[in-house]
Motif scaffolding. Structure first.
Motif, short mmCIF file in Angstrom:
data_model
loop_
_atom_site.label_atom_id
_atom_site.label_comp_id
_atom_site.label_asym_id
_atom_site.label_seq_id
_atom_site.Cartn_x
_atom_site.Cartn_y
_atom_site.Cartn_z
N TYR A 1 -8.88 -5.28 3.69
CA TYR A 1 -7.62 -4.90 4.33
C TYR A 1 -7.57 -5.45 5.75
O TYR A 1 -8.58 -5.82 6.35
N ASP B 1 -13.58 -4.36 3.34
CA ASP B 1 -12.78 -3.84 2.23
C ASP B 1 -11.57 -4.72 1.92
O ASP B 1 -10.80 -4.42 1.01
N ASN C 1 0.83 -1.20 0.00
CA ASN C 1 0.00 0.00 0.00
C ASN C 1 0.87 1.25 0.00
O ASN C 1 1.83 1.34 0.75
N GLU D 1 -11.47 -6.49 7.44
CA GLU D 1 -12.74 -5.77 7.24
C GLU D 1 -13.30 -6.08 5.85
O GLU D 1 -12.60 -6.63 5.00
N ARG E 1 -5.27 0.45 10.06
CA ARG E 1 -4.88 -0.45 9.00
C ARG E 1 -3.41 -0.88 9.14
O ARG E 1 -2.55 -0.06 9.46
N LYS F 1 -3.38 -6.96 -0.35
CA LYS F 1 -3.81 -5.91 0.57
C LYS F 1 -2.84 -5.76 1.74
O LYS F 1 -2.85 -4.77 2.45
#
Lengths: 305, 483
Positions: free
Chosen positions: B264, B262, B218, B260, B275, B312
């Protein structure tokens, strides 16, 4: 700061405080009962009731006598709040958050654990009880002092303070409740009031401070007022709530717990001790306990989950 | 006087400090001269100082069989082991070469498997490998690196040749002890640091952090790194806490992490979810994710493998890299280096016999009393046979084990491991040792200055594992050319 770490530190403080308070309560009660006339209704059976676990106690023991009660409160592995269990749990929480604590704190907790484990049996008979309980109280206090004096007063320490004070407030309400129950059961013998309330002050280490402050002698409404509303005594409910407020206010997301805390504080403020009967005192104390337990719930859901 | 170097006898082994009786190797000269001047009492005092420092600093390790007592003081010998910088530079290059090749190899196995198609490695070897993970096929981790942290064990034979004994690619441990050993040595032998050019070792946590941040999938100015530990009861918990603390990363357990919707990975903090971009995981593949691997695992994080596969989150080391941490695959590493890098290996392997090949197996079985036999997938010195010190009964048992599952064993000639003077009951005596340097590969590659020297504290013993009574020494890389 990880939620898990915060939770473990919070419980560490609660368990240490719980062990200390239970030790002092049993010690005081022990001496109170020695003073009571034979056949009085004030008895050992009140203590498990006050600890909120009389059902469990009655399930496990047929006789509500001294030996069983003391064993239950001090040593029993069935009673989650017994001194031995509290200290075992405190040690487990300390062990799993060891890197967050000063090194000596872990050693101290470990020694406390070994001491209670190895010596608790001596406290089941009357003769060895006093020295075991006194030593346990002192060691718990030593630990509280060690944390206060050697640990950075950062967010970690806030959770220690919150845990310690929530447990203290809770215990103070329980001690007041014992007083209320003794009154109720002893209406033919109000002469013992002064003994009961003096003992309750002792159970919270409050006697000397109370005498300095109140100077009127030991009367029900004065003692209740002091234990609930005094601003300076560290175990009064008001003082504990204020301490918690100081710590909560600097944590993130404090809104809900703070609202709950303030509601409880208002409830305590409104009590007028002089107007209370045994019955209404018990009800008031019950409401405060519900407030404290709701505050604990808010703390868990806000920071630990 | 603590030691008369003329009477010190390594019994035919290569000694790391002494070349011939009475003569020290160049890099060790200051050290041996200083030791000669030290009285017995003085030496003992220094030893006690070191023991106290270790207790004060709380340097501990865990032995699983030790019941309630989960923390033991770390066993440490105060006499350092010395290596000349010039020699070390060559070893360093060799270790980087090795890890580069191993990463190319792992990446190839999970993609085209060219090395198998080209006939360098038999397909059966991978098919039967415990470390090969179907779930990893086709994944492209950042920089195509799978093994980010490698601890390779080096040993020296009597002729002075340094060999790679094994490569630990799963969750190698020991690096925190390397750093602590140096701290302790600086406390108890401060005089020696003034007059020697000894390379520092304490930049490792910075290097580790930089490497971990370099593999973040990321884009973020400061990627969030967490160290995932199985918890307090793990034998290397001290190290997990040490590394997290010195990198300024959070030390998390499985229950602290959540995936989660999403996709991540987040850690649960008192401020809410935060995160996590890179996880330095110190738990084995099979416990990483109960949804993918061992469903009973309470140590891992459900859905973690999916998050990793989707890019992720980065995991170091990447799942599946254990395929190259297999004693049989090890025997092919020289071929692997030649195949991918078109270079000759700089550090040789210990000559090894593969029990899955008939002639080599028969050789092992016929020479058991001179061999060390190792299972392919164990670590920590468990489940191996040290031929010269074995009983007939043990040898018979290993014969059965090898015949039953030949793919699971390799044999190596028992080397006469090099020695170094070690303080044993008031006297300096030669003891056998090895060396575990740590190699990091992310965007760049880094090798520790030296590594963790482990020493067998019993006379004649070749087993250096701390779980089996081994000790450790500080390791000095000394620059003798700079004055």
């Amino acid at each position: 700061m990880l939620s898990r770490v915060a939770e473990r530190i919070y419980w560490l403080a609660r368990y240490i405080e719980r062990a200390e308070n239970t030790a002092r309560l049993v010690n005081t009660y022990h001496f109170l009962l020695l003073d009571m006339p034979r056949g009085t209704k004030v008895g050992w059976h009140i203590l498990p009731y006050i600890a909120g676990s009389s059902e469990l106690f009655n399930e496990c023991y047929q006789r509500q006598d001294e030996r069983n009660t003391v064993k239950y409160l001090l040593a029993d592995s069935i009673n989650p709040a017994s001194i031995v269990n509290s200290i075992t749990m405190a040690r487990e929480n300390a062990r799993t958050s060891r890197d967050e604590l000063p090194g000596y704190a872990w050693e101290q907790i470990n020694e406390l654990y070994i001491y209670t484990r190895d010596n608790v049996s001596t406290a089941l008979a009357r003769r060895g009880r006093f020295s075991f309980l006194t030593e346990t109280i002192l060691r718990c206090q030593q630990l509280t002092g060690l944390l206060a004096g050697t640990m950075s007063h950062d967010l970690r320490y806030d959770f220690i303070r919150i845990g310690r004070n929530i447990e203290r407030a809770d215990m103070t309400t329980r001690v007041i409740d014992i007083g209320a129950m003794s009154l109720k059961e002893e209406d033919e013998a109000r002469a013992h009031d002064v003994h009961v309330w003096t003992s309750m002050l002792h159970a919270l280490n409050a006697y000397q401070m109370y005498r300095k402050d109140v100077q009127l002698g030991v009367h029900c409404e004065d003692v209740v007022g002091y234990l609930l509303q005094n601003n300076y005594f560290p175990r009064s409910v008001t003082h504990c709530i204020d301490q918690i407020e100081e710590s909560i206010a600097i944590l993130p997301k404090y809104k809900d717990p703070l609202a709950q805390l303030r509601a409880t504080r208002r409830r305590v403020d409104k009590i007028k001790p002089a107007t209370l009967t045994a019955e209404s005192l018990h009800k008031e104390v019950d409401q405060i306990q519900i407030g404290i337990s709701a505050l604990h719930g808010q703390i868990c859901s806000t920071w630990f989950e | 006087m603590a030691i008369d170097w003329k009477k010190y006898d390594p019994n035919g082994c290569y000694d790391e400090l002494i070349s011939t009786p009475g003569y020290a190797r160049a890099a060790a000269r200051n050290l041996t001269a200083w030791l000669r001047k030290l009285s017995d009492e003085d030496l003992q005092t220094r030893k006690l100082d070191a023991e106290l420092a270790i207790i004060d600093k709380g340097v501990t390790f865990t032995v699983y069989s030790d019941g309630e007592n989960i923390d033991r003081a770390w066993p440490f010998d105060i006499i350092p082991r010395v290596i000349q910088l010039k020699e070390w530079r060559r070893i360093e290059t060799g270790l980087k070469q090795r890890l580069h090749a191993l990463n190319l190899f792992i990446n190839d196995l999970y993609h085209d498997q060219k090395i198998i198609k080209d006939g360098v490695i038999p397909a059966s070897l991978i098919a039967k490998s415990k470390g090969f993970r179907e779930e990893c096929i086709g994944i492209e981790p950042p920089h195509n690196v799978w093994a980010h942290i490698c601890g390779s064990d080096l040993v020296r034979d009597s002729d002075g040749t340094m060999y790679v004994l094994e490569d630990n690619l799963r969750v190698p441990s020991g690096v925190s002890y390397m750093i602590e050993n140096r701290e302790v040595t600086k406390r108890v032998l401060p005089e020696l640091f003034e007059n020697n050019n000894i390379l520092p070792v304490d930049d490792y946590p910075d290097q580790l952090m930089a490497m971990l941040q370099s593999i973040s999938p990321n884009k973020r100015t400061r990627p969030e790194v967490a160290v995932l530990t199985p918890g307090i009861y793990n034998s290397a918990y001290f190290e997990h806490a040490f590394l997290a603390r010195s990198m300024g990363a959070e030390l998390v357990e499985g229950i602290d992490l959540v995936i989660e919707p999403d996709g991540y990975v987040y850690m649960k903090t008192i401020k809410g979810l935060a995160r996590v971009d890179v996880i330095y995981r110190r738990i084995d593949d099979s416990f990483l994710d109960p949804e993918t691997f061992n469903p009973d695992s309470v140590l891992g994080v459900p859905g973690l493998m999916k998050a990793w596969r989707e890019g992720k989150v980065a995991l170091a080391n990447a799942p599946g890299c254990g395929v190259a941490d297999d004693k049989v695959v090890y025997t092919y590493v020289p071929d692997i280096i030649r195949y991918y890098l078109d270079e000759e290996p700089i550090i040789p392997n210990v000559p090894s016999y593969r029990c899955n090949i008939k002639e080599e197996r028969e050789y092992v079985l016929a020479n058991l009393e001179n061999m060390v036999v190792k299972p392919a997938n164990e670590s920590g010195g468990y489940g191996m046979l040290v031929g010269p010190q074995s009983t007939a009964k043990e040898r018979a048992q290993f014969k059965r084990l090898i015949r039953k599952n030949p793919r699971n064993y390799i044999g190596q000639p028992a080397l006469s491991l090099s020695t170094a003077p070690t303080l044993c009951d008031n006297k300096l005596e030669p003891r056998h040792l090895d060396l575990r340097p740590f190699i990091l590969q992310g965007k760049d590659t880094y090798v520790t200055a030296g590594g963790l020297t482990r020493v067998a504290m019993k006379r004649g013993s070749l087993v250096v594992n701390s779980s089996q009574g081994g000790g450790s020494k500080d390791t000095w890389i000394v620059d003798t050319e700079k004055r």
